[in-house]
Scaffold this motif. Sequence first.
Motif, PDB file in Angstrom:
ATOM      1  N   VAL A 157      17.457  35.567  21.888  1.00 40.89           N
ATOM      2  CA  VAL A 157      17.158  36.454  23.016  1.00 40.89           C
ATOM      3  C   VAL A 157      17.524  37.887  22.624  1.00 40.89           C
ATOM      4  O   VAL A 157      18.647  38.137  22.185  1.00 40.89           O
ATOM      5  CB  VAL A 157      17.967  36.039  24.269  1.00 40.89           C
ATOM      6  N   ASP A 163      20.699  47.130  28.527  1.00 41.45           N
ATOM      7  CA  ASP A 163      21.189  45.924  29.203  1.00 41.45           C
ATOM      8  C   ASP A 163      22.694  45.987  29.410  1.00 41.45           C
ATOM      9  O   ASP A 163      23.440  46.342  28.487  1.00 41.45           O
ATOM     10  CB  ASP A 163      20.890  44.674  28.369  1.00 41.45           C
ATOM     11  N   ALA A 167      22.808  41.528  33.112  1.00 35.82           N
ATOM     12  CA  ALA A 167      21.392  41.276  32.813  1.00 35.82           C
ATOM     13  C   ALA A 167      21.245  40.217  31.725  1.00 35.82           C
ATOM     14  O   ALA A 167      20.399  39.319  31.821  1.00 35.82           O
ATOM     15  CB  ALA A 167      20.715  42.577  32.388  1.00 35.82           C
ATOM     16  N   VAL A 168      22.070  40.308  30.690  1.00 35.48           N
ATOM     17  CA  VAL A 168      21.998  39.332  29.598  1.00 35.48           C
ATOM     18  C   VAL A 168      22.436  37.953  30.095  1.00 35.48           C
ATOM     19  O   VAL A 168      21.818  36.931  29.771  1.00 35.48           O
ATOM     20  CB  VAL A 168      22.855  39.788  28.399  1.00 35.48           C
ATOM     21  N   ASP A 170      22.154  36.690  33.090  1.00 33.80           N
ATOM     22  CA  ASP A 170      21.119  36.064  33.917  1.00 33.80           C
ATOM     23  C   ASP A 170      19.957  35.557  33.066  1.00 33.80           C
ATOM     24  O   ASP A 170      19.389  34.496  33.336  1.00 33.80           O
ATOM     25  CB  ASP A 170      20.616  37.055  34.966  1.00 33.80           C
ATOM     26  N   ARG A 171      19.613  36.312  32.029  1.00 33.72           N
ATOM     27  CA  ARG A 171      18.530  35.900  31.139  1.00 33.72           C
ATOM     28  C   ARG A 171      18.905  34.604  30.410  1.00 33.72           C
ATOM     29  O   ARG A 171      18.119  33.658  30.334  1.00 33.72           O
ATOM     30  CB  ARG A 171      18.268  37.025  30.130  1.00 33.72           C
ATOM     31  N   LEU A 172      20.127  34.566  29.890  1.00 35.22           N
ATOM     32  CA  LEU A 172      20.581  33.374  29.166  1.00 35.22           C
ATOM     33  C   LEU A 172      20.733  32.181  30.106  1.00 35.22           C
ATOM     34  O   LEU A 172      20.448  31.040  29.731  1.00 35.22           O
ATOM     35  CB  LEU A 172      21.906  33.658  28.460  1.00 35.22           C
ATOM     36  N   MET A 174      18.979  31.468  32.801  1.00 39.63           N
ATOM     37  CA  MET A 174      17.669  30.888  33.113  1.00 39.63           C
ATOM     38  C   MET A 174      17.097  30.128  31.913  1.00 39.63           C
ATOM     39  O   MET A 174      16.577  29.020  32.055  1.00 39.63           O
ATOM     40  CB  MET A 174      16.700  31.987  33.551  1.00 39.63           C
ATOM     41  N   LEU A 175      17.207  30.710  30.734  1.00 41.74           N
ATOM     42  CA  LEU A 175      16.722  30.028  29.534  1.00 41.74           C
ATOM     43  C   LEU A 175      17.569  28.795  29.217  1.00 41.74           C
ATOM     44  O   LEU A 175      17.070  27.807  28.680  1.00 41.74           O
ATOM     45  CB  LEU A 175      16.736  30.990  28.344  1.00 41.74           C
TER      46      LEU A 175
END
Length: 322
Positions: A157, A163, A167-168, A170-172, A174-175
């Motif tokens: 990612v 960022d 933000a990081v 939340d991205r991690l 979800m993935l």
Amino acid sequence: MKKEDLRIVYMGTPEFAVESLRCLVEGGYNVVGVITMPDKPAGRGHKLQYSPVKQYALEHGLPLLQPEKLKDEAFLEQLRAWKADLQIVVAFRMLPQVVWAMPPLGTFNLHASLLPQYRGAAPINWAVINGEVETGITTFFLKQEIDTGEVIQQVRVPIADTDDVGAVHDRLMMLGGKLVTETVDAILNNTVRTIPQEQMQVTGELHAAPKIFKETCRIDWNRPVKQVYDFIRGLSPHPTAWTELHQEGQEPVVLKIYESEKLFLAHEFPVGTVQTDGKTYLRVAVPDGFIGLRSLQLPGKKRLRVDELLRGFRLSEPAKVL
């Protein structure tokens, strides 16, 4: 074995762990039990607060255990009674071997870094603090030494320069939910080909990700612009970078700083000198420029943009931060 027949015990505590549990439940996987941390007192009233994972488990009628000690025989008996084929751990705590070795298909963990990089309790924070341009998530089978087991799958990612850690995260998160279900499918289909971490390709030196304490979050203004900027965003919104504001004749004030900007301007001010026009900007001198403070918080107040804060807060110069 079909996924409906695979008996899964899930272990996790914070919000980060809820998404993976949600993906399992909504994906039709057979989660036979959930283990989370005991309730903790929070807030001024010290009212017991449920963990996000407990909240989700209760809302969806999932059997729940909250052991104080993971080697307690009563807990182990309850865990054995669930007859798990597989255990999944996301943001929980270090497990004793008697727990992680229990299910026949093993126990795997979702870790928020590209292992073997950033082993430890705060991998997302440290990746951003260190100015990494890429991080990721890893599933791996547990063994005795923490975060060292054989890797099952990884997803890379990117981290943008703008960022913050929220933000990081939340991205991690979800993935991570997607990767957990993909890992379960690979185990079910017997297509897992694990890789020992010592055989993983690593660029540069290995970084650790130790737990972050309050003193860890204090800003060192002697560092260059880029490092201070990364430090602030690597702790925002939680646990938040802070500094002490010193003004002549006044008690020091703790400032929490959530957002900043890089200002590469030559100057001859001492490190830590605070400059302001009293209306629109606050900036702090560092060796190779300034850090512009864009979002911050005074004790007992809410988080404000710098222009909002300056409307009600008079800064008497000379001022400095330490």
